[in-house]
Design a protein around this motif. Structure first.
Motif, PDB file in Angstrom:
ATOM      1  N   ILE A  54       1.015  -1.134   0.113  1.00 20.87           N
ATOM      2  CA  ILE A  54       0.020   0.034  -0.114  1.00 20.87           C
ATOM      3  C   ILE A  54       0.882   1.147  -0.002  1.00 20.87           C
ATOM      4  N   GLN A  55       0.748   2.119  -1.110  1.00 19.58           N
ATOM      5  CA  GLN A  55       1.301   3.221  -1.239  1.00 19.58           C
ATOM      6  C   GLN A  55       0.955   4.223   0.220  1.00 19.58           C
ATOM      7  N   SER A  56       1.761   5.138   0.469  1.00 18.12           N
ATOM      8  CA  SER A  56       1.374   6.232   1.729  1.00 18.12           C
ATOM      9  C   SER A  56       0.509   7.066   0.952  1.00 18.12           C
ATOM     10  N   PRO A  57      -0.493   7.334   1.917  1.00 17.05           N
ATOM     11  CA  PRO A  57      -1.713   8.385   1.297  1.00 17.05           C
ATOM     12  C   PRO A  57      -0.861   9.699   1.589  1.00 17.05           C
ATOM     13  N   ALA A  58      -1.703  10.572   0.490  1.00 12.09           N
ATOM     14  CA  ALA A  58      -1.177  12.063   0.538  1.00 12.09           C
ATOM     15  C   ALA A  58      -2.183  12.794   1.615  1.00 12.09           C
ATOM     16  N   PRO A  59      -1.803  14.015   2.242  1.00 15.27           N
ATOM     17  CA  PRO A  59      -2.337  14.721   3.350  1.00 15.27           C
ATOM     18  C   PRO A  59      -3.871  14.762   2.483  1.00 15.27           C
ATOM     19  N   LEU A  60      -4.969  14.518   3.950  1.00 15.86           N
ATOM     20  CA  LEU A  60      -6.112  14.783   3.506  1.00 15.86           C
ATOM     21  C   LEU A  60      -6.706  15.954   4.571  1.00 15.86           C
ATOM     22  N   TYR A  61      -6.829  17.058   4.214  1.00 15.67           N
ATOM     23  CA  TYR A  61      -7.397  17.923   5.063  1.00 15.67           C
ATOM     24  C   TYR A  61      -8.850  18.343   4.995  1.00 15.67           C
ATOM     25  N   VAL A  62      -9.350  18.651   5.957  1.00 14.67           N
ATOM     26  CA  VAL A  62     -10.628  19.210   5.891  1.00 14.67           C
ATOM     27  C   VAL A  62     -10.671  20.712   6.812  1.00 14.67           C
ATOM     28  N   VAL A  63     -11.165  21.567   5.701  1.00  8.32           N
ATOM     29  CA  VAL A  63     -10.409  23.204   6.032  1.00  8.32           C
ATOM     30  C   VAL A  63     -11.973  23.822   6.220  1.00  8.32           C
ATOM     31  N   GLY A  64     -11.706  24.575   7.292  1.00 10.33           N
ATOM     32  CA  GLY A  64     -12.743  25.628   7.581  1.00 10.33           C
ATOM     33  C   GLY A  64     -12.630  27.004   6.922  1.00 10.33           C
ATOM     34  N   LEU A  65     -13.441  27.384   6.215  1.00  9.99           N
ATOM     35  CA  LEU A  65     -13.293  28.685   5.375  1.00  9.99           C
ATOM     36  C   LEU A  65     -13.894  30.005   6.190  1.00  9.99           C
ATOM     37  N   GLY A  66     -14.273  29.654   7.408  1.00 11.63           N
ATOM     38  CA  GLY A  66     -14.742  30.751   8.199  1.00 11.63           C
ATOM     39  C   GLY A  66     -16.156  31.301   7.522  1.00 11.63           C
ATOM     40  N   PRO A  67     -16.390  32.684   7.855  1.00 12.41           N
ATOM     41  CA  PRO A  67     -17.914  32.970   7.550  1.00 12.41           C
ATOM     42  C   PRO A  67     -17.944  33.116   5.936  1.00 12.41           C
ATOM     43  N   GLY A  68     -16.869  33.391   5.223  1.00 11.78           N
ATOM     44  CA  GLY A  68     -16.996  33.543   3.706  1.00 11.78           C
ATOM     45  C   GLY A  68     -16.048  34.484   3.156  1.00 11.78           C
ATOM     46  N   ALA A  69     -15.730  35.832   4.032  1.00 17.78           N
ATOM     47  CA  ALA A  69     -15.124  36.615   3.343  1.00 17.78           C
ATOM     48  C   ALA A  69     -13.543  36.151   3.307  1.00 17.78           C
ATOM     49  N   PRO A  70     -12.849  36.280   2.183  1.00 16.74           N
ATOM     50  CA  PRO A  70     -11.507  36.091   2.192  1.00 16.74           C
ATOM     51  C   PRO A  70     -10.533  36.804   3.261  1.00 16.74           C
ATOM     52  N   SER A  71     -10.762  37.683   3.726  1.00 12.43           N
ATOM     53  CA  SER A  71      -9.978  38.546   4.745  1.00 12.43           C
ATOM     54  C   SER A  71     -10.031  37.658   6.033  1.00 12.43           C
ATOM     55  N   LEU A  72     -11.043  36.723   6.167  1.00 11.65           N
ATOM     56  CA  LEU A  72     -11.188  36.129   7.492  1.00 11.65           C
ATOM     57  C   LEU A  72     -10.773  34.592   7.192  1.00 11.65           C
ATOM     58  N   LEU A  73     -10.223  34.189   6.101  1.00  8.62           N
ATOM     59  CA  LEU A  73      -9.859  32.826   5.942  1.00  8.62           C
ATOM     60  C   LEU A  73      -8.316  32.809   6.569  1.00  8.62           C
ATOM     61  N   ALA A  74      -8.306  31.635   7.316  1.00  6.37           N
ATOM     62  CA  ALA A  74      -6.993  31.871   8.490  1.00  6.37           C
ATOM     63  C   ALA A  74      -5.710  31.353   7.446  1.00  6.37           C
TER      64      ALA A  74
END
Length: 319
Positions: A54-74
């Protein structure tokens, strides 16, 4: 004048990379794993065949975008998205991504109830060696997909540590920031969606939260299918709260079309809410700090919600 909402840069609604419906993905089968289509039951255990490499899996992220404004994306969320070759999400959340992130990436887009399909497809992509992000609005651990992805990995006998949860600003915090300071004491969050939780269970939890004098934040308050759930929730609050209890109603927080209202429990109207609305109902100590002008209880005039933490009782008069 109340502080202005920061400008929201252009969204990706008209600048989408080609999306691939999750059900139509044709990922190469992995050695030692049975192929899983987006429509199959997600909790079927999948064990490596004896002696398979079995090959090693690549990273799997579950990402919170915040409220929606790009300025509030972490910043860390942005870094993970930039690293990813595959991005999976509900179409409305894909539209919240900065447009420059989309070109050159494979997009797995599904409808509102396509969580199982896109989560399965995201896992397959990571197992195939493609760094993958599953995007959620708000925080991925608050009524979002962090839990489902962990369940799917567990059900397939895969290591939970292949998943990394990347936090975002939860919707309740975004709404509270616009309303003032409604959450500075104990509070409870309850979703009124009965898609995965029986209605009777939701109402029992609500009644207990109101009886315990918690500030209560209501997620998913109303939809076309659930037109009467919010009215029932407000009636539950009225059994335990004064009619003067403040209620904050926030729709599309930090997104285009933002609306913020401060009202009272007696005047709260279910018609003011939809699926993009979050309500915060105060506790017995919560109050409205009035604004200026001839409409001092209007948010636009500076009215804000306040739930005292207890400093006045401990230290005496403030100010």
């Amino acid at each position: 004048m109340p502080p202005s909402v920061p400008p929201i840069p252009a969204f990706a609604a008209n600048n989408k990379a080609p999306s691939v419906p999750a059900a139509d993905l044709a990922l190469p089968p992995l050695a030692g794993f049975s192929p899983v289509s987006a429509g199959t039951s997600p909790l079927l255990a999948q064990s490596p065949a004896a002696g398979a490499k079995i090959q090693s899996p690549a990273p799997l992220y579950v990402v919170g975008l915040g409220p929606g404004a790009p300025s509030l994306l972490a910043p860390e969320a942005l870094r993970c998205l930039e690293e990813s070759r595959v991005i999976a999400g509900y179409g409305g959340y894909i539209d919240l991504l900065p447009p420059e992130l989309l070109p050159g990436r494979r997009i797995i887009s599904t409808g509102m109830t396509g969580e199982m399909a896109r989560s399965q497809s995201a896992i397959e992509a990571a197992l195939a060696g493609e760094t993958t992000s599953v995007v959620c609005s708000g925080d991925p651990g608050v009524y979002a997909l962090a839990g489902l992805l962990l369940e799917l990995l567990e059900g397939r006998g895969l290591d939970a540590d292949m998943l990394r949860v990347v936090p975002g600003i939860p919707a309740v915090c975004a709404a509270a920031a616009l309303l003032g300071a409604p959450l500075t004491h104990d509070f409870a969050c309850v979703s009124l969606s009965d898609l995965l939780t029986p209605r009777a269970t939701i109402m029992k939890r609500l009644d207990c939260a109101f009886a315990g004098d918690f500030v209560v934040a209501l997620y998913n308050p109303r939809s076309k299918r659930r037109a009467d759930h919010l009215a029932e929730a407000l009636n539950a609050a009225r059994r335990h709260r004064s009619p003067k209890t403040p209620v904050g109603v926030v729709t599309n927080a930090f997104r285009p079309g933002q609306r913020v209202r401060v009202t009272t429990l007696a005047k709260a109207d279910p018609e003011d809410a939809d699926m993009f609305t979050l309500l915060i109902i105060g506790n017995s100590a919560s109050r409205i700090v009035p604004g200026k002008g001839d409409k001092p209880l209007a948010w636009e005039a500076g009215a804000r919600m306040l739930t005292p933490r207890g400093y006045r009782e401990k230290y005496g008069p403030l100010g």
